[in-house]
Design a protein around this motif. Structure first.
Motif, PDB file in Angstrom:
ATOM      1  N   UNK A   1       0.781  -1.232   0.000  1.00  0.00           N
ATOM      2  CA  UNK A   1       0.000   0.000   0.000  1.00  0.00           C
ATOM      3  C   UNK A   1       0.807   1.274   0.000  1.00  0.00           C
ATOM      4  N   UNK A   2       2.112   1.177  -0.257  1.00  0.00           N
ATOM      5  CA  UNK A   2       2.960   2.356  -0.221  1.00  0.00           C
ATOM      6  C   UNK A   2       3.763   2.472  -1.522  1.00  0.00           C
ATOM      7  N   UNK A   3       3.692   3.634  -2.154  1.00  0.00           N
ATOM      8  CA  UNK A   3       4.483   3.912  -3.345  1.00  0.00           C
ATOM      9  C   UNK A   3       5.674   4.802  -2.959  1.00  0.00           C
ATOM     10  N   UNK A   4       6.862   4.413  -3.358  1.00  0.00           N
ATOM     11  CA  UNK A   4       8.045   5.224  -3.085  1.00  0.00           C
ATOM     12  C   UNK A   4       9.185   4.781  -3.988  1.00  0.00           C
ATOM     13  N   UNK A   5      10.314   5.475  -3.908  1.00  0.00           N
ATOM     14  CA  UNK A   5      11.464   5.181  -4.747  1.00  0.00           C
ATOM     15  C   UNK A   5      12.690   4.895  -3.890  1.00  0.00           C
ATOM     16  N   UNK A   6      13.573   4.064  -4.426  1.00  0.00           N
ATOM     17  CA  UNK A   6      14.863   3.838  -3.770  1.00  0.00           C
ATOM     18  C   UNK A   6      15.977   3.923  -4.802  1.00  0.00           C
ATOM     19  N   UNK A   7      17.158   4.227  -4.313  1.00  0.00           N
ATOM     20  CA  UNK A   7      18.366   4.290  -5.136  1.00  0.00           C
ATOM     21  C   UNK A   7      19.136   2.981  -4.970  1.00  0.00           C
TER      22      UNK A   7
ATOM     23  N   UNK B   1      28.104  -2.026   4.544  1.00  0.00           N
ATOM     24  CA  UNK B   1      28.545  -1.678   3.198  1.00  0.00           C
ATOM     25  C   UNK B   1      28.449  -0.179   2.935  1.00  0.00           C
ATOM     26  N   UNK B   2      29.537   0.402   2.424  1.00  0.00           N
ATOM     27  CA  UNK B   2      29.519   1.819   2.050  1.00  0.00           C
ATOM     28  C   UNK B   2      28.550   2.064   0.897  1.00  0.00           C
ATOM     29  N   UNK B   3      28.401   1.092   0.009  1.00  0.00           N
ATOM     30  CA  UNK B   3      27.454   1.223  -1.095  1.00  0.00           C
ATOM     31  C   UNK B   3      26.029   1.286  -0.567  1.00  0.00           C
ATOM     32  N   UNK B   4      25.722   0.449   0.435  1.00  0.00           N
ATOM     33  CA  UNK B   4      24.389   0.462   1.045  1.00  0.00           C
ATOM     34  C   UNK B   4      24.140   1.777   1.784  1.00  0.00           C
ATOM     35  N   UNK B   5      25.143   2.258   2.504  1.00  0.00           N
ATOM     36  CA  UNK B   5      25.003   3.534   3.223  1.00  0.00           C
ATOM     37  C   UNK B   5      24.712   4.659   2.232  1.00  0.00           C
ATOM     38  N   UNK B   6      25.457   4.692   1.144  1.00  0.00           N
ATOM     39  CA  UNK B   6      25.248   5.706   0.113  1.00  0.00           C
ATOM     40  C   UNK B   6      23.831   5.620  -0.451  1.00  0.00           C
ATOM     41  N   UNK B   7      23.413   4.399  -0.832  1.00  0.00           N
ATOM     42  CA  UNK B   7      22.088   4.222  -1.437  1.00  0.00           C
ATOM     43  C   UNK B   7      20.963   4.570  -0.467  1.00  0.00           C
ATOM     44  N   UNK B   8      21.094   4.183   0.789  1.00  0.00           N
ATOM     45  CA  UNK B   8      20.039   4.488   1.766  1.00  0.00           C
ATOM     46  C   UNK B   8      19.894   5.991   1.971  1.00  0.00           C
ATOM     47  N   UNK B   9      21.017   6.695   1.984  1.00  0.00           N
ATOM     48  CA  UNK B   9      20.955   8.159   2.101  1.00  0.00           C
ATOM     49  C   UNK B   9      20.276   8.774   0.870  1.00  0.00           C
ATOM     50  N   UNK B  10      20.626   8.260  -0.311  1.00  0.00           N
ATOM     51  CA  UNK B  10      20.003   8.760  -1.534  1.00  0.00           C
ATOM     52  C   UNK B  10      18.519   8.407  -1.581  1.00  0.00           C
ATOM     53  N   UNK B  11      18.165   7.205  -1.109  1.00  0.00           N
ATOM     54  CA  UNK B  11      16.755   6.793  -1.078  1.00  0.00           C
ATOM     55  C   UNK B  11      15.946   7.709  -0.166  1.00  0.00           C
ATOM     56  N   UNK B  12      16.518   8.070   0.976  1.00  0.00           N
ATOM     57  CA  UNK B  12      15.842   8.986   1.894  1.00  0.00           C
ATOM     58  C   UNK B  12      15.605  10.344   1.219  1.00  0.00           C
ATOM     59  N   UNK B  13      16.607  10.827   0.467  1.00  0.00           N
ATOM     60  CA  UNK B  13      16.458  12.104  -0.233  1.00  0.00           C
ATOM     61  C   UNK B  13      15.361  12.031  -1.292  1.00  0.00           C
ATOM     62  N   UNK B  14      15.287  10.895  -2.005  1.00  0.00           N
ATOM     63  CA  UNK B  14      14.272  10.738  -3.042  1.00  0.00           C
ATOM     64  C   UNK B  14      12.860  10.866  -2.483  1.00  0.00           C
ATOM     65  N   UNK B  15      12.707  10.491  -1.197  1.00  0.00           N
ATOM     66  CA  UNK B  15      11.386  10.497  -0.573  1.00  0.00           C
ATOM     67  C   UNK B  15      11.218  11.610   0.464  1.00  0.00           C
ATOM     68  N   UNK B  16      12.186  12.552   0.466  1.00  0.00           N
ATOM     69  CA  UNK B  16      12.140  13.700   1.391  1.00  0.00           C
ATOM     70  C   UNK B  16      11.998  13.256   2.846  1.00  0.00           C
ATOM     71  N   UNK B  17      12.809  12.294   3.227  1.00  0.00           N
ATOM     72  CA  UNK B  17      12.730  11.728   4.571  1.00  0.00           C
ATOM     73  C   UNK B  17      13.928  12.153   5.415  1.00  0.00           C
ATOM     74  N   UNK B  18      13.685  12.407   6.677  1.00  0.00           N
ATOM     75  CA  UNK B  18      14.734  12.746   7.628  1.00  0.00           C
ATOM     76  C   UNK B  18      15.039  11.501   8.453  1.00  0.00           C
ATOM     77  N   UNK B  19      16.093  10.791   8.079  1.00  0.00           N
ATOM     78  CA  UNK B  19      16.465   9.549   8.754  1.00  0.00           C
ATOM     79  C   UNK B  19      17.946   9.594   9.096  1.00  0.00           C
ATOM     80  N   UNK B  20      18.367   8.666   9.945  1.00  0.00           N
ATOM     81  CA  UNK B  20      19.784   8.532  10.289  1.00  0.00           C
ATOM     82  C   UNK B  20      20.308   7.254   9.652  1.00  0.00           C
ATOM     83  N   UNK B  21      21.402   7.358   8.899  1.00  0.00           N
ATOM     84  CA  UNK B  21      22.009   6.192   8.252  1.00  0.00           C
ATOM     85  C   UNK B  21      23.438   6.063   8.764  1.00  0.00           C
ATOM     86  N   UNK B  22      23.771   4.916   9.367  1.00  0.00           N
ATOM     87  CA  UNK B  22      25.080   4.763  10.005  1.00  0.00           C
ATOM     88  C   UNK B  22      25.787   3.503   9.520  1.00  0.00           C
TER      89      UNK B  22
END
Length: 341
Positions: free
Chosen positions: A167-173, A232-253
């Motif tokens: 039930x949720x539409x969104x985008x990920x990197x 993974x640095x690749x996962x950290x990068x993608x999760x940060x980009x995914x948050x930006x795509x959805x205008x989300x304020x999250x912490x990625x560590x």
């Protein structure tokens, strides 16, 4: 003890006697210290080996990142061949842009990891490649970078994936080398489609990959504090980009297991890894489960999906008073766990 691939490099240490060298994703933390007489920098995409390597000394020579900065130039580089050929293509493109003209680019890896076929990927930048050594079920190949090298831009390797799940539409990197690059993993889909009501509070997506679970949680529970972690640095990068795509304020560590995650959580959600490189490795998830009592609030819960053949139920029952097998397919099992012991 050095990995088999690193032992092959030590057998050929004369390569590193002159010039500046870059090692890429070594599979152990001791190789740079072993080759201590050489001028070596190390590019890590995995946080555990990065931390362990820094502890061996010369911390300033170690870089943890999704991509290595191309303003730094080297006379040679060695890439430890990853499981993903697409990740290797991206690494070759990145590292080649960091090399001086006619520099050496070497590939090292296990025979069963596809090193023999991987060397063909050097053809785009090297007119000729050679087998340098073979030992301990590993091989070392290399060539001289004598073709035109394109500028490297990690953005050109990104894939933007549109998801519609539960039930949720969104985008990920997504990037090559990230878990299930470019598609929604069926285990993660099973988890999201069978979630209980998302708790408000502090929520953790452990082993976040491209951020599929973490972004979903943030969209469903916007008042919650969402933390995503991965080795993974690749996962950290993608999760940060995914948050930006959805205008989300999250912490990625970045974190080696839970070691670099702080505080307690109302709920933890995970589709945990069971491979280290090409090797099956259950230890990350087993350690994660054993340490949860330090990270879950008193009434906290765990939602975990895993391949059906991975028998985590006994481990979970040792840590939780209530363990429910909520859903099971021919490939996956989904557990909801409550009341940490």
């Amino acid at each position: 003890m050095l990995s088999a691939a690193s032992q092959v490099l030590v057998r050929n240490e004369e390569f590193f006697a002159t010039g500046k060298w870059l090692l890429v994703n070594p599979t152990d933390s001791h190789i740079a210290a072993t080759l201590s007489d050489a001028d070596i920098s190390v590019f890590h995409q995995y946080f555990d080996i990065y931390q362990q390597s820094k502890d061996q000394g010369k911390a300033d020579k170690h870089t943890f990142a999704a991509a290595y900065p191309t303003d730094k130039k080297f006379d040679g580089a060695v890439i430890y061949v990853p499981k993903s050929k697409e990740q290797l293509k991206m690494l070759i493109a990145n590292v080649a842009a960091c090399l001086t003209p006619n520099a050496s680019l070497l590939l090292v890896g296990e025979n069963k990891g596809g090193i023999k076929s991987a060397v063909k990927l050097l053809d785009s930048i090297c007119s000729q490649t050679n087998k340098i050594d073979s030992a301990r079920h590993c091989a070392l190949f290399g060539g001289q970078v004598d073709k035109t090298i394109k500028a490297f831009d990690i953005n050109k390797w990104q894939t933007e994936v549109a998801l519609s799940v539960a039930g949720q539409d969104y985008k990920v990197c997504s990037l090559p080398g990230v878990f299930n690059h470019g598609i929604l993993d069926l285990g993660t889909q099973l988890l999201l489609e069978n979630l209980p009501e998302v708790k408000a509070g502090r929520l953790l997506d452990f082993g976040c990959g491209a951020g599929v679970i973490g972004c979903y949680l943030a969209l469903k529970s916007p008042k919650s504090e969402i933390v995503m972690s991965d080795v993974s640095a690749l996962a950290i990068y993608c999760s940060k980009q995914s948050a930006k795509l959805n205008n989300l304020d999250v912490q990625v560590v970045p974190s080696n297991g839970l070691a670099d995650v702080n505080g307690k959580f109302s709920a933890v959600y995970t589709n945990p890894p069971f491979h280290t490189g090409i090797q099956t490795d259950y230890s990350v998830t087993e350690n994660f489960i054993s340490q949860l009592n330090n990270y879950l609030a008193k009434a906290g819960s765990l939602v975990l999906v895993a391949n059906k053949f991975l028998r985590y139920s006994e481990l979970l029952e040792k840590r939780f008073s209530s363990v429910s097998l909520v859903e099971q397919t021919s490939k996956f099992s989904l557990y909801h766990c409550n009341r940490i012991k």
